[in-house]
Design a protein around this motif. Structure first.
Motif, short mmCIF file in Angstrom:
data_model
loop_
_atom_site.label_atom_id
_atom_site.label_comp_id
_atom_site.label_asym_id
_atom_site.label_seq_id
_atom_site.Cartn_x
_atom_site.Cartn_y
_atom_site.Cartn_z
N ALA A 21 0.83 -1.20 0.00
CA ALA A 21 0.00 0.00 0.00
C ALA A 21 0.87 1.25 0.00
CB ALA A 21 -0.93 0.00 1.21
N THR A 22 1.99 1.21 0.72
CA THR A 22 2.92 2.34 0.73
C THR A 22 3.51 2.56 -0.65
OG1 THR A 22 3.46 2.00 3.07
CG2 THR A 22 5.08 3.18 1.74
N ASN A 23 3.88 1.49 -1.34
CA ASN A 23 4.43 1.63 -2.68
C ASN A 23 3.37 2.13 -3.67
OD1 ASN A 23 6.99 0.81 -1.93
ND2 ASN A 23 6.64 -1.33 -2.45
N HIS A 24 2.12 1.71 -3.48
CA HIS A 24 1.05 2.21 -4.36
C HIS A 24 0.86 3.71 -4.15
CE1 HIS A 24 -3.29 2.77 -5.58
NE2 HIS A 24 -2.73 2.30 -6.68
N ASP A 25 0.83 4.15 -2.88
CA ASP A 25 0.76 5.59 -2.62
C ASP A 25 1.97 6.31 -3.20
OD1 ASP A 25 -1.66 5.49 -1.35
OD2 ASP A 25 -0.87 5.68 0.68
#
Length: 309
Positions: free
Chosen positions: A273-277
């Motif tokens: 999720a951090t990489n998607h953000d």
């Protein structure tokens, strides 16, 4: 139709903490988003009824009507059905075993189809209404919680990713939690008197691979502020907006690293999720094809990962 298994093993690097908080001025920066503006979120009215093991109802926004039902079809197994604009969406999930499938098709003839901007705008409004009206986190009933998670995922679903796919994931293999990095000063919420940086939120795109420093961000995860619904970045002081492929800028705010868009009803902070953000908030649109791999990798996180608090 091709089926996709979204599994990812990721290693992370960590950065220290201890810098002092600086006041964030309200300077807005408009990021490049691959030449396209996302459709605005469509607000509306949510009507939801719950019974034993089920939640169903409608979301109405002007002429747009969403019908939905979430139910426990076997012990611990949930089926979510959503209908809008002649599009039928289904999610079948066994969260305890990290297994499930997603599907979408035209209601008229069962043909393959895709979620487009107009659908995402309504789904985003529906997702916001669920976040607003349902109890937060695990306080929601399981049927309502997995409805909220499925709708949140579809609201960000790129048109370039097939709707029919398998989603598998288990903690430590399919997804990696980052709950500790969602805290600053020992708290999950509130302003930061000291930082707890995560290095790095990263993606690959036309500008380079994961190792390119312009595709990496140093992020404070968690619910620690927002500016007009956006995040802060550091450039001779904190500014409001999103940097566009700078070399490892420091960023925080708007629940960076949390599954779903912004600060949703669940509190899952994960690597994917951090990489998607770090992709959609770094010069790319929410549904950009450059962020497809980050989206699919984060799908199991959003559906199955536990809440941090």
């Amino acid at each position: 139709m091709k089926r996709l298994v979204a599994m990812l093993a990721v290693s992370v690097l960590f950065a220290g903490c201890g810098e002092q908080q600086e006041q964030a001025p309200q300077e807005q920066v408009s990021p490049e988003i691959d030449g396209e503006q996302a459709a605005p979120v469509k607000e509306g009215t949510l009507s939801l009824q719950e019974s034993a093991g089920a939640a169903e109802g409608r979301f109405v926004s002007g002429d747009d009507v969403v019908a939905f039902r979430s139910r426990e079809v076997e012990p611990g197994v949930f089926s979510v059905d959503v209908s809008l604009h002649g599009l039928a969406l289904n999610a079948l999930m066994d969260p305890a075993n990290g297994a499930g499938s997603l599907d979408g098709f035209a209601e008229a003839n069962g043909a393959d189809t895709q979620i487009v901007d107009e659908d995402r705008a309504v789904l985003a409004g529906f997702s916001a209404a669920l976040n607003r009206d349902l109890p937060q986190g695990d306080a929601a009933s399981p049927a309502a919680k997995y409805l909220r998670r499925s709708v949140s995922l579809w609201a960000e679903h790129p048109s370039s990713v097939e709707l029919e796919r398998t989603v598998l994931g288990e903690r430590g293999r399919g997804y990696t939690m980052l709950c500790s990095y969602a805290k600053c000063g020992g708290a999950y919420t509130g302003s930061c008197s000291s930082w707890n940086w995560y290095s790095y939120a990263k993606h690959d795109c036309q500008h380079g691979g994961f190792d390119a420093t312009i595709n990496q961000q140093i992020a404070q995860l968690g619910n620690h502020g927002t500016c007009s619904g956006d995040e802060y970045y550091y450039s001779s002081g904190w500014k409001c907006g999103e940097p566009d492929h700078w070399s490892r800028p420091k960023v925080y705010g708007n629940c960076f690293g949390r599954c779903g868009g912004g600060c949703g009803g669940d509190t899952q902070y994960t690597v994917d999720a951090t990489n998607h953000d770090g992709c959609v908030r770094n010069g790319h649109a929410l549904a950009s094809a450059y962020c497809d791999d980050q989206f699919t990798s984060a799908s199991d996180d959003e559906l199955y990962a536990g809440n941090c608090y």
